[in-house]
Each structure stands twice: as C-alpha cells, then as structure tokens.
Design a protein around this motif. Structure first.
Motif, PDB file in Angstrom:
ATOM      1  N   MET A   1       0.737  -1.245   0.211  1.00  0.00           N
ATOM      2  CA  MET A   1      -0.005   0.055   0.048  1.00  0.00           C
ATOM      3  C   MET A   1       0.894   1.081   0.017  1.00  0.00           C
ATOM      4  O   MET A   1       1.873   1.251   0.673  1.00  0.00           O
ATOM      5  N   PHE A   2       0.642   2.229  -0.764  1.00  0.00           N
ATOM      6  CA  PHE A   2       1.230   3.352  -1.042  1.00  0.00           C
ATOM      7  C   PHE A   2       0.779   4.608  -0.165  1.00  0.00           C
ATOM      8  O   PHE A   2       1.347   5.762  -0.027  1.00  0.00           O
ATOM      9  N   PHE A   3      -0.616   4.623  -0.008  1.00  0.00           N
ATOM     10  CA  PHE A   3      -1.283   5.558   0.812  1.00  0.00           C
ATOM     11  C   PHE A   3      -2.117   5.133   1.858  1.00  0.00           C
ATOM     12  O   PHE A   3      -2.715   4.243   1.709  1.00  0.00           O
ATOM     13  N   ILE A   4      -2.556   6.287   2.742  1.00  0.00           N
ATOM     14  CA  ILE A   4      -3.773   5.898   3.761  1.00  0.00           C
ATOM     15  C   ILE A   4      -4.211   7.175   3.742  1.00  0.00           C
ATOM     16  O   ILE A   4      -4.046   8.247   3.921  1.00  0.00           O
ATOM     17  N   VAL A   5      -5.567   6.983   3.834  1.00  0.00           N
ATOM     18  CA  VAL A   5      -6.507   8.252   4.125  1.00  0.00           C
ATOM     19  C   VAL A   5      -7.384   7.821   5.393  1.00  0.00           C
ATOM     20  O   VAL A   5      -8.006   6.624   5.274  1.00  0.00           O
ATOM     21  N   LYS A   6      -7.147   8.598   6.458  1.00  0.00           N
ATOM     22  CA  LYS A   6      -7.908   8.117   7.539  1.00  0.00           C
ATOM     23  C   LYS A   6      -9.292   8.831   7.569  1.00  0.00           C
ATOM     24  O   LYS A   6     -10.248   8.532   7.877  1.00  0.00           O
ATOM     25  N   SER A   7      -9.499   9.957   7.062  1.00  0.00           N
ATOM     26  CA  SER A   7     -10.653  10.895   7.106  1.00  0.00           C
ATOM     27  C   SER A   7     -10.601  11.768   5.858  1.00  0.00           C
ATOM     28  O   SER A   7      -9.998  12.568   5.727  1.00  0.00           O
ATOM     29  N   ALA A   8     -11.725  11.528   5.142  1.00  0.00           N
ATOM     30  CA  ALA A   8     -12.305  12.365   4.303  1.00  0.00           C
ATOM     31  C   ALA A   8     -13.794  12.304   4.321  1.00  0.00           C
ATOM     32  O   ALA A   8     -14.345  11.287   4.183  1.00  0.00           O
ATOM     33  N   GLN A   9     -14.354  13.467   4.664  1.00  0.00           N
ATOM     34  CA  GLN A   9     -15.853  13.575   4.915  1.00  0.00           C
ATOM     35  C   GLN A   9     -16.429  14.525   4.600  1.00  0.00           C
ATOM     36  O   GLN A   9     -15.956  15.606   4.255  1.00  0.00           O
ATOM     37  N   SER A  10     -18.002  14.433   4.533  1.00  0.00           N
ATOM     38  CA  SER A  10     -18.686  15.612   4.231  1.00  0.00           C
ATOM     39  C   SER A  10     -19.562  15.893   5.492  1.00  0.00           C
ATOM     40  O   SER A  10     -19.998  14.848   5.956  1.00  0.00           O
ATOM     41  N   PHE A  11     -20.061  17.044   5.804  1.00  0.00           N
ATOM     42  CA  PHE A  11     -20.879  17.425   7.018  1.00  0.00           C
ATOM     43  C   PHE A  11     -21.485  18.486   6.707  1.00  0.00           C
ATOM     44  O   PHE A  11     -21.008  19.335   6.098  1.00  0.00           O
ATOM     45  N   GLN A  12     -22.624  18.810   7.423  1.00  0.00           N
ATOM     46  CA  GLN A  12     -23.494  20.079   7.476  1.00  0.00           C
ATOM     47  C   GLN A  12     -23.521  20.457   8.953  1.00  0.00           C
ATOM     48  O   GLN A  12     -23.769  19.982   9.819  1.00  0.00           O
ATOM     49  N   SER A  13     -22.827  21.878   8.935  1.00  0.00           N
ATOM     50  CA  SER A  13     -22.848  22.403   9.970  1.00  0.00           C
ATOM     51  C   SER A  13     -24.159  23.476  10.232  1.00  0.00           C
ATOM     52  O   SER A  13     -24.718  23.872   9.225  1.00  0.00           O
ATOM     53  N   PHE A  14     -24.674  23.785  11.322  1.00  0.00           N
ATOM     54  CA  PHE A  14     -25.580  24.549  11.578  1.00  0.00           C
ATOM     55  C   PHE A  14     -25.438  26.042  11.383  1.00  0.00           C
ATOM     56  O   PHE A  14     -26.030  26.721  10.939  1.00  0.00           O
ATOM     57  N   CYS A  15     -24.078  26.150  11.075  1.00  0.00           N
ATOM     58  CA  CYS A  15     -23.570  27.641  10.772  1.00  0.00           C
ATOM     59  C   CYS A  15     -23.570  27.878   9.187  1.00  0.00           C
ATOM     60  O   CYS A  15     -23.761  29.046   8.816  1.00  0.00           O
ATOM     61  N   TYR A  16     -23.737  26.906   8.385  1.00  0.00           N
ATOM     62  CA  TYR A  16     -23.738  27.076   7.037  1.00  0.00           C
ATOM     63  C   TYR A  16     -24.709  26.103   6.456  1.00  0.00           C
ATOM     64  O   TYR A  16     -25.063  25.186   6.634  1.00  0.00           O
ATOM     65  N   ARG A  17     -25.307  26.940   5.003  1.00  0.00           N
ATOM     66  CA  ARG A  17     -26.300  26.023   4.502  1.00  0.00           C
ATOM     67  C   ARG A  17     -25.703  24.931   3.580  1.00  0.00           C
ATOM     68  O   ARG A  17     -26.474  23.996   3.564  1.00  0.00           O
ATOM     69  N   GLU A  18     -24.545  25.067   3.112  1.00  0.00           N
ATOM     70  CA  GLU A  18     -23.917  24.021   1.877  1.00  0.00           C
ATOM     71  C   GLU A  18     -23.259  23.042   2.986  1.00  0.00           C
ATOM     72  O   GLU A  18     -22.646  23.406   3.984  1.00  0.00           O
ATOM     73  N   LEU A  19     -23.127  21.919   2.286  1.00  0.00           N
ATOM     74  CA  LEU A  19     -22.367  20.835   2.829  1.00  0.00           C
ATOM     75  C   LEU A  19     -20.766  21.280   2.834  1.00  0.00           C
ATOM     76  O   LEU A  19     -20.471  21.798   1.968  1.00  0.00           O
ATOM     77  N   ILE A  20     -19.935  20.783   3.766  1.00  0.00           N
ATOM     78  CA  ILE A  20     -18.649  21.072   3.908  1.00  0.00           C
ATOM     79  C   ILE A  20     -17.925  19.909   3.762  1.00  0.00           C
ATOM     80  O   ILE A  20     -18.013  18.697   4.219  1.00  0.00           O
ATOM     81  N   GLY A  21     -16.817  19.746   3.013  1.00  0.00           N
ATOM     82  CA  GLY A  21     -15.867  18.590   2.834  1.00  0.00           C
ATOM     83  C   GLY A  21     -14.751  18.981   3.587  1.00  0.00           C
ATOM     84  O   GLY A  21     -14.216  19.976   3.754  1.00  0.00           O
ATOM     85  N   GLU A  22     -14.232  17.814   4.195  1.00  0.00           N
ATOM     86  CA  GLU A  22     -12.790  17.928   4.911  1.00  0.00           C
ATOM     87  C   GLU A  22     -11.875  16.811   4.767  1.00  0.00           C
ATOM     88  O   GLU A  22     -12.453  15.538   4.662  1.00  0.00           O
ATOM     89  N   ILE A  23     -10.631  17.059   4.614  1.00  0.00           N
ATOM     90  CA  ILE A  23      -9.620  15.883   4.593  1.00  0.00           C
ATOM     91  C   ILE A  23      -8.810  16.268   5.764  1.00  0.00           C
ATOM     92  O   ILE A  23      -8.210  17.208   5.657  1.00  0.00           O
ATOM     93  N   THR A  24      -8.818  15.374   6.609  1.00  0.00           N
ATOM     94  CA  THR A  24      -8.052  15.580   7.608  1.00  0.00           C
ATOM     95  C   THR A  24      -6.860  14.497   7.969  1.00  0.00           C
ATOM     96  O   THR A  24      -5.693  15.242   8.630  1.00  0.00           O
ATOM     97  N   GLU A  25      -6.901  13.464   7.584  1.00  0.00           N
ATOM     98  CA  GLU A  25      -5.260  12.949   7.504  1.00  0.00           C
ATOM     99  C   GLU A  25      -5.231  11.867   6.204  1.00  0.00           C
ATOM    100  O   GLU A  25      -5.927  11.167   5.847  1.00  0.00           O
ATOM    101  N   MET A  26      -4.001  12.386   5.488  1.00  0.00           N
ATOM    102  CA  MET A  26      -3.855  11.350   4.248  1.00  0.00           C
ATOM    103  C   MET A  26      -2.307  11.405   4.449  1.00  0.00           C
ATOM    104  O   MET A  26      -1.448  12.361   4.686  1.00  0.00           O
ATOM    105  N   TYR A  27      -1.760  10.231   4.218  1.00  0.00           N
ATOM    106  CA  TYR A  27      -0.347   9.897   4.284  1.00  0.00           C
ATOM    107  C   TYR A  27       0.117   9.167   2.919  1.00  0.00           C
ATOM    108  O   TYR A  27      -0.355   8.068   2.700  1.00  0.00           O
ATOM    109  N   ILE A  28       1.172   9.498   2.421  1.00  0.00           N
ATOM    110  CA  ILE A  28       1.867   8.991   1.225  1.00  0.00           C
ATOM    111  C   ILE A  28       3.146   8.083   1.897  1.00  0.00           C
ATOM    112  O   ILE A  28       4.051   8.860   2.313  1.00  0.00           O
ATOM    113  N   GLN A  29       3.390   7.123   1.602  1.00  0.00           N
ATOM    114  CA  GLN A  29       4.569   6.263   2.153  1.00  0.00           C
ATOM    115  C   GLN A  29       5.772   6.707   1.427  1.00  0.00           C
ATOM    116  O   GLN A  29       5.704   7.263   0.302  1.00  0.00           O
ATOM    117  N   GLU A  30       6.586   7.143   2.037  1.00  0.00           N
ATOM    118  CA  GLU A  30       7.958   7.653   1.624  1.00  0.00           C
ATOM    119  C   GLU A  30       8.433   7.053   0.107  1.00  0.00           C
ATOM    120  O   GLU A  30       8.729   8.091  -0.717  1.00  0.00           O
TER     121      GLU A  30
END
Length: 90
Positions: A1-30
């Motif tokens: 395996m060359f890469f690891i993605v721990k968190s890529a998600q979409s969510f809706q906050s009460f502060c915003y009308r539109e969905l927000i996407g977030e990438i929090t952890e991504m790793y590519i092996q050296e």
C-alpha cells in the motif's frame, strides 16, 4: 500500500447552508512520494465530495508539514488565517 486516508468526509454544520468537505489525514509512504499519487488521491476525494454536493473542502494538517502543505497548494488549496484549538475533556 502506498497511501493511507484516515478521514475524508462531508458534513453539514448549523452555521452553513451548504455541505462542507474535509480531508483531515492523508499519508503517502516515503517510497511512493514524488510520483503524483497525492495529487491523484486529492482529485479523487474531491470528485467524491462533489458527487455528494460539497462545494468547499477544508484540509487539516500540521503547520510544520511543509511537504503536505505544498501538495495541497499545488492542488489549488489556499492557506487561511485560522487558529485550531483543542481541549481534552476528562
């Protein structure tokens, strides 16, 4: 395996009308770096988020992770002037 993605998600906050996407952890092996894999993975994640209706993606990475910051900037991400605060609850 060359890469690891721990968190890529979409969510809706009460502060915003539109969905927000977030990438929090991504790793590519050296051994797999500098082959364009991170950019391809980011593009794939963006396509998946677009399919969910996301129009804005946020990325969380360490301020001293210059390699990751460079990859995200190359993919069109811009630095924002935000402060991340954390508190552990007992």
């Amino acid at each position: 395996m060359f890469f690891i993605v721990k968190s890529a998600q979409s969510f809706q906050s009460f502060c915003y009308r539109e969905l927000i996407g977030e990438i929090t952890e991504m790793y590519i092996q050296e051994r797999a770096r500098r082959q364009g894999l991170a950019g391809l993975l980011i593009a794939f994640l963006e396509e998946q988020l677009i399919a969910r209706g996301v129009k804005t993606v946020k990325v969380l990475t360490g301020h001293d992770n210059h390699a990751a910051i460079g990859v995200y900037e190359k993919s069109g991400y811009k630095r924002e002037d935000e402060v991340f605060l954390e508190k552990e609850l007992e």
